[in-house]
Design a protein around this motif. Sequence first.
Motif, PDB file in Angstrom:
ATOM      1  N   ALA A   1      32.973  -7.169 -27.037  1.00 55.77           N
ATOM      2  CA  ALA A   1      32.715  -5.898 -27.176  1.00 55.77           C
ATOM      3  C   ALA A   1      31.315  -5.577 -27.695  1.00 55.77           C
ATOM      4  CB  ALA A   1      33.920  -5.276 -27.988  1.00 55.77           C
ATOM      5  N   ALA A   2      30.889  -6.257 -28.535  1.00 55.68           N
ATOM      6  CA  ALA A   2      29.485  -6.462 -29.298  1.00 55.68           C
ATOM      7  C   ALA A   2      28.487  -6.544 -28.188  1.00 55.68           C
ATOM      8  CB  ALA A   2      29.499  -7.072 -30.479  1.00 55.68           C
ATOM      9  N   GLU A   3      28.680  -7.468 -27.419  1.00 59.10           N
ATOM     10  CA  GLU A   3      27.752  -8.000 -26.209  1.00 59.10           C
ATOM     11  C   GLU A   3      27.625  -6.847 -25.144  1.00 59.10           C
ATOM     12  OE1 GLU A   3      28.858 -11.540 -24.746  1.00 59.10           O
ATOM     13  OE2 GLU A   3      28.367 -12.533 -26.463  1.00 59.10           O
ATOM     14  N   ALA A   4      28.702  -5.717 -25.234  1.00 62.71           N
ATOM     15  CA  ALA A   4      28.695  -4.746 -23.926  1.00 62.71           C
ATOM     16  C   ALA A   4      28.348  -3.573 -24.716  1.00 62.71           C
ATOM     17  CB  ALA A   4      30.044  -4.881 -23.404  1.00 62.71           C
ATOM     18  N   SER A   5      27.881  -3.494 -25.949  1.00 65.41           N
ATOM     19  CA  SER A   5      27.519  -2.176 -26.755  1.00 65.41           C
ATOM     20  C   SER A   5      26.088  -1.933 -26.762  1.00 65.41           C
ATOM     21  CB  SER A   5      28.036  -2.331 -28.033  1.00 65.41           C
ATOM     22  OG  SER A   5      29.547  -2.442 -28.052  1.00 65.41           O
ATOM     23  N   PRO A   6      25.460  -0.993 -25.553  1.00 59.05           N
ATOM     24  CA  PRO A   6      24.182  -0.845 -25.738  1.00 59.05           C
ATOM     25  C   PRO A   6      23.606  -0.173 -27.094  1.00 59.05           C
ATOM     26  CG  PRO A   6      25.446   0.694 -24.327  1.00 59.05           C
ATOM     27  CD  PRO A   6      26.259  -0.432 -24.622  1.00 59.05           C
ATOM     28  N   ALA A   7      24.572   0.462 -27.848  1.00 56.41           N
ATOM     29  CA  ALA A   7      24.237   1.071 -28.940  1.00 56.41           C
ATOM     30  C   ALA A   7      24.008   0.169 -30.053  1.00 56.41           C
ATOM     31  CB  ALA A   7      25.412   2.184 -29.549  1.00 56.41           C
ATOM     32  N   LEU A   8      24.461  -1.234 -29.955  1.00 58.07           N
ATOM     33  CA  LEU A   8      24.125  -1.938 -30.975  1.00 58.07           C
ATOM     34  C   LEU A   8      22.909  -2.860 -30.449  1.00 58.07           C
ATOM     35  CD1 LEU A   8      27.994  -3.438 -31.555  1.00 58.07           C
ATOM     36  CD2 LEU A   8      26.534  -1.460 -32.732  1.00 58.07           C
ATOM     37  N   GLN A   9      22.075  -2.763 -29.610  1.00 58.32           N
ATOM     38  CA  GLN A   9      21.054  -3.376 -29.090  1.00 58.32           C
ATOM     39  C   GLN A   9      19.695  -2.685 -28.753  1.00 58.32           C
ATOM     40  OE1 GLN A   9      22.602  -6.412 -26.008  1.00 58.32           O
ATOM     41  NE2 GLN A   9      24.598  -5.207 -26.219  1.00 58.32           N
ATOM     42  N   VAL A  10      19.471  -1.504 -29.288  1.00 60.41           N
ATOM     43  CA  VAL A  10      18.384  -0.519 -28.901  1.00 60.41           C
ATOM     44  C   VAL A  10      17.242  -1.260 -29.571  1.00 60.41           C
ATOM     45  CG1 VAL A  10      19.787   1.566 -28.937  1.00 60.41           C
ATOM     46  CG2 VAL A  10      18.849   0.828 -31.010  1.00 60.41           C
ATOM     47  N   HIS A  11      16.066  -1.151 -28.951  1.00 62.10           N
ATOM     48  CA  HIS A  11      14.844  -1.568 -29.349  1.00 62.10           C
ATOM     49  C   HIS A  11      13.824  -0.774 -28.960  1.00 62.10           C
ATOM     50  CE1 HIS A  11      13.994  -2.828 -25.277  1.00 62.10           C
ATOM     51  NE2 HIS A  11      15.384  -3.002 -25.247  1.00 62.10           N
ATOM     52  N   ASP A  12      12.634  -0.856 -29.495  1.00 61.32           N
ATOM     53  CA  ASP A  12      11.321  -0.024 -28.883  1.00 61.32           C
ATOM     54  C   ASP A  12      10.988  -0.614 -27.786  1.00 61.32           C
ATOM     55  OD1 ASP A  12       9.277   1.637 -29.446  1.00 61.32           O
ATOM     56  OD2 ASP A  12       7.749   0.458 -30.334  1.00 61.32           O
ATOM     57  N   GLY A  13      10.564   0.464 -26.891  1.00 60.20           N
ATOM     58  CA  GLY A  13       9.972   0.451 -25.361  1.00 60.20           C
ATOM     59  C   GLY A  13      11.319   0.390 -24.380  1.00 60.20           C
ATOM     60  N   MET A  14      12.181   1.141 -24.730  1.00 63.44           N
ATOM     61  CA  MET A  14      13.109   1.328 -23.854  1.00 63.44           C
ATOM     62  C   MET A  14      12.716   2.557 -22.961  1.00 63.44           C
ATOM     63  SD  MET A  14      16.508   1.080 -26.250  1.00 63.44           S
ATOM     64  CE  MET A  14      17.790   1.545 -25.153  1.00 63.44           C
ATOM     65  N   PRO A  15      13.503   2.676 -21.709  1.00 67.88           N
ATOM     66  CA  PRO A  15      12.997   3.978 -21.085  1.00 67.88           C
ATOM     67  C   PRO A  15      13.419   5.261 -21.493  1.00 67.88           C
ATOM     68  CG  PRO A  15      14.751   2.897 -19.696  1.00 67.88           C
ATOM     69  CD  PRO A  15      14.239   1.880 -21.079  1.00 67.88           C
ATOM     70  N   PRO A  16      13.101   6.301 -21.077  1.00 64.68           N
ATOM     71  CA  PRO A  16      13.446   7.687 -21.365  1.00 64.68           C
ATOM     72  C   PRO A  16      15.187   7.694 -21.355  1.00 64.68           C
ATOM     73  CG  PRO A  16      11.516   8.028 -20.497  1.00 64.68           C
ATOM     74  CD  PRO A  16      11.992   6.527 -20.244  1.00 64.68           C
ATOM     75  N   PHE A  17      15.710   8.246 -22.073  1.00 68.24           N
ATOM     76  CA  PHE A  17      17.294   8.330 -21.827  1.00 68.24           C
ATOM     77  C   PHE A  17      17.493   9.885 -22.164  1.00 68.24           C
ATOM     78  CE2 PHE A  17      17.855   4.006 -22.500  1.00 68.24           C
ATOM     79  CZ  PHE A  17      19.481   3.755 -22.453  1.00 68.24           C
ATOM     80  N   LEU A  18      18.383  10.307 -21.075  1.00 69.14           N
ATOM     81  CA  LEU A  18      19.021  11.768 -20.999  1.00 69.14           C
ATOM     82  C   LEU A  18      20.465  11.525 -21.271  1.00 69.14           C
ATOM     83  CD1 LEU A  18      19.237  14.705 -20.624  1.00 69.14           C
ATOM     84  CD2 LEU A  18      19.059  14.419 -18.111  1.00 69.14           C
ATOM     85  N   ILE A  19      20.962  12.147 -22.379  1.00 69.44           N
ATOM     86  CA  ILE A  19      22.527  11.710 -22.463  1.00 69.44           C
ATOM     87  C   ILE A  19      22.931  13.333 -22.504  1.00 69.44           C
ATOM     88  CG2 ILE A  19      23.929  11.004 -24.418  1.00 69.44           C
ATOM     89  CD1 ILE A  19      21.601   9.245 -25.174  1.00 69.44           C
ATOM     90  N   MET A  20      24.299  13.107 -22.065  1.00 70.18           N
ATOM     91  CA  MET A  20      25.172  14.405 -21.931  1.00 70.18           C
ATOM     92  C   MET A  20      26.623  14.131 -22.535  1.00 70.18           C
ATOM     93  SD  MET A  20      24.029  17.009 -18.913  1.00 70.18           S
ATOM     94  CE  MET A  20      22.345  17.550 -18.666  1.00 70.18           C
TER      95      MET A  20
END
Length: 315
Positions: free
Chosen positions: A235-254
């Motif tokens: 579950a941790a490996e599949a959690s993008p919220a636990l793997q954020v880093h600088d240089g990610m592409p722009p995110f639009l979240i709704m």
Amino acid sequence: MKRTIDPGTGRPTVFFFDHLVFSHTTDLAGNPVTLEMSLLCQMDRPQLQRALGRSIPEEIPADAGARHGLRPAMIWFNGNGWRGIDKNSQIGDLVFLAEHGYAVFCADFRTSAQAHFPAQIIDAKAAVRFVRAQAGRYGVDPDRIGVMGRSAGGQIVSMLGLNDGKYLSEEWKEYSSDVQLVFDMFGPVDLKKSVGMDMEAYANGTADTSRWTCVEQTHAGAYLGGSGEELLRRAAEASPALQVHDGMPPFLIMHGNADPAVPCSQSEEFYEKILAAGPHNVADLYLLQGAGHGTPEFFAPMSQQIALDFLAKHL
């Protein structure tokens, strides 16, 4: 009645292509699985001929998008708890993107009954590489590929947005899996937290057992596979919220602030983590008043315009 009218040409003609095979893979038992995608987009006559295979696809230099008027692409991944749903089931909601000049691809991925994580991420990355490999055929700019998805699809596209070079198959391996934009609709981006809460609820007897009798049977449990500590690790490996880093592409979240399935706090925390991870990250979060899990608000005219403005700015 006979009349001569001039209806104008303000509305573009949108073409639909289906059954574009992008991956040959296997399920848990080793049986073959063929994955397909569809395409919804405007095309002029030469582009239509290439798409139909009536001429040799042209080679497109990496920097050619702006010079040749190539269209950006958005790849859609559906939800349904990773358990599978027709890739085209929401094609009507995506027409507005094609009408505004985007190539809209809708892609399959293996269901949780066919394979466990990270198979679905492997499939999604193969889809990105396929679109990049076929850019010349479909008039797509290979340097402007975004991804979008709802619910389970939101988790998948958020994992793609890590651009981490992980979970790659051999298919179309000479092309990059990186994406240039992510549109996440109410994705469960912290599966470790969700699964942990479910495990606790089943352990102390507070879980609703009318549908599932254990955490392994839930949407997330079936998707991840394993049990106990192994399930939490996956579950941790599949959690993008636990793997954020600088240089990610722009995110639009709704996310709907009345979502009964995935708490909107997951998107709020994800948004804050993306911005805190580095000065180059860009993210916009929209909480939709009164919206539930996939209710009509997400494709209402206001929501569509927000998406179009974000894509026009960042893709």
